[in-house]
Design an enzyme around this catalytic site. Structure first.
Site, short mmCIF file in Angstrom:
data_model
loop_
_atom_site.label_atom_id
_atom_site.label_comp_id
_atom_site.label_asym_id
_atom_site.label_seq_id
_atom_site.Cartn_x
_atom_site.Cartn_y
_atom_site.Cartn_z
N GLY A 12 -10.42 8.41 8.50
CA GLY A 12 -9.01 8.47 8.80
C GLY A 12 -8.47 9.76 8.22
N ASN A 13 -7.18 9.78 7.85
CA ASN A 13 -6.66 10.97 7.19
C ASN A 13 -7.38 11.20 5.87
OD1 ASN A 13 -4.72 13.15 7.35
ND2 ASN A 13 -3.74 12.21 5.58
N ASN B 225 0.87 -1.17 0.00
CA ASN B 225 0.00 0.00 0.00
C ASN B 225 0.91 1.22 0.00
OD1 ASN B 225 -1.82 2.07 0.46
ND2 ASN B 225 -2.90 1.04 2.12
N ASP C 95 -9.57 0.69 -5.31
CA ASP C 95 -10.45 1.31 -4.32
C ASP C 95 -11.78 1.75 -4.92
OD1 ASP C 95 -9.67 1.22 -1.72
OD2 ASP C 95 -8.46 3.02 -1.77
N ARG D 285 -2.50 -2.01 -3.70
CA ARG D 285 -3.67 -1.12 -3.61
C ARG D 285 -3.53 -0.04 -4.67
NH1 ARG D 285 -4.75 3.84 0.37
NH2 ARG D 285 -6.91 4.25 -0.18
N ILE E 169 -9.57 7.16 12.71
CA ILE E 169 -10.44 7.99 13.53
C ILE E 169 -11.67 7.21 13.96
CG2 ILE E 169 -11.85 10.09 13.58
CD1 ILE E 169 -9.94 11.26 11.45
#
EC number: 2.7.2.1
Length: 371
Positions: free
Chosen positions: A205-206, A9, A145, A88, A324
């Site tokens: 997340g970020n 990744n 993705d 990914r 998060i």
């Protein structure tokens, strides 16, 4: 010999990896090279072993990072034999709607998609190039993705633009698909009734997005043509009035590259707080600016969830995942408080495991090919 799958990744300055057993998907090793291009460092460990830390030469690129992690694997393996490398890939466009073996034509097609994912795609491709040079004669597999969001109703893939632009690729693709695919897999096994119901998943997340799912399939999602759309993120702006972008260019004299840098790298939680894109740091800081950034994030996530509930015709469960979503309970609670008008629904926290999903995809693809 133990057949294994390596997952990669790649980000702009990092390369995360996992080594899974081909049979049973036991995690054998994990780690990452961080600060690629600067003071790069490898941190890696066997599943039940101590962590190895190794400084790389300053300015090391993705190829050097991959070589370092391969050296770690070679030094610590116990008869491992790599069967495939799963990568990914953020954007597969309209052509790649499922994982695929990487060929020269696939690489050419993915290069053409760089403008749709400028923050991610070039680094994904750099990892593929390094893998093909360094790993040897094993298949490279692209795991997208965008693929999970294939097959949605056109109501959820169009912009309100003339059809000719849709035909040219200006459409809502959706992202974080590997994460949502993993959630669907877990729900099917552990919560089959919810899996069939109306689920809103929040990968926070970020990078952050939400996805409406029914029966393990994507119905609608917050991200659009690129991974900068939707809810605000760590450094990405999320949705911005297109007129504001035009104003930046026409009245503020900003170049396209400056605007791109602003909305991808200097906005979101970092831009709102003026301090950090790290939620733990913002929660600890407690200043009005930090509180505002977190409140804004919570409001936008709750508003997005409400819109997705309309797409689903209601909500049976809210599932949180990502850094998060899994670890910042105050943020989850702030989002859920604002979702109270939607009525009662179940709430779950499911750890993200995109890498395991990638390994599963690589195995399925090799088996389908007779490998």
């Amino acid at each position: 010999m133990i057949p294994t799958i390596l997952t990669l990744n790649a980000g702009s300055s990092s390369l995360k990896f996992r080594v899974f057993a081909h049979d049973g998907l036991a995690l054998l090793a994990r780690g990452a090279v961080s600060r690629i291009g600067g003071e790069a460092e490898l941190r890696a460990a066997l599943t039940h072993g101590p962590e190895t830390r190794l400084a790389l030469p300053r300015g090391s690129d993705h190829a050097a990072a991959l070589q370092a992690l391969l050296d770690f694997v070679d030094a610590h393996d116990d008869g491992w034999r790599m069967r495939a490398v799963a990568h990914r890939i953020v954007h597969g466009g309209t052509k790649y709607t499922r994982s695929t073996l990487i060929t020269p034509q696939v690489l050419q097609d993915l290069q053409a998609l760089i403008p749709l994912a400028p923050l991610h795609q070039p680094h994904n491709l750099a990892a593929i190039a390094a893998s093909r040079r360094l790993v040897g004669a094993v298949p490279d597999v692209a795991c997208f993705d965008t693929a999970f969001h294939t097959g949605r109703d056109p109501l959820f893939t169009h912009f309100a633009l003339p059809p000719k632009y849709y035909d040219k690729g200006l459409r809502r693709y959706g992202f974080h698909g590997l994460s949502y695919q993993w959630l669907a897999h877990v729900l099917a096994k552990q919560h089959p009734a919810l899996h069939q119901g109306r689920v809103i998943a929040a990968h926070l997340g970020n990078g952050a997005s939400l996805c409406a799912m029914r029966g393990g399939r994507s119905v609608d999602t917050t991200m659009g043509m690129t991974a900068v759309d939707g809810v605000p993120m760590g450094t990405r702006s999320g949705a911005v009035d297109p007129g504001a972008i035009l104003l930046m260019q026409r009245s503020f004299g900003m170049r396209v590259e400056e605007i791109e840098d602003l909305i991808y790298n200097r906005s979101g939680l970092l831009g709102l707080s003026g301090k950090s894109n790290d939620v733990a740091a913002l929660l600890a800081d407690g200043t009005p600016e930090s509180r505002f950034a977190l409140d804004f994030f919570a409001v936008k996530c709750a508003q997005a969830a409400a819109a997705l509930a309309v797409s689903l015709g209601g909500i049976d469960a809210m599932v949180f995942t990502g850094g998060i979503g899994e670890n910042a309970a105050p943020v989850r609670e702030a989002i859920l408080r604002r979702m109270a008008p939607l009525g009662r629904f179940e709430t779950l926290v499911i750890p993200a495991d995109e890498e395991r999903m990638m390994a599963m995809e690589a195995i399925a693809l090799s088996q389908a090919a007779g490998g």
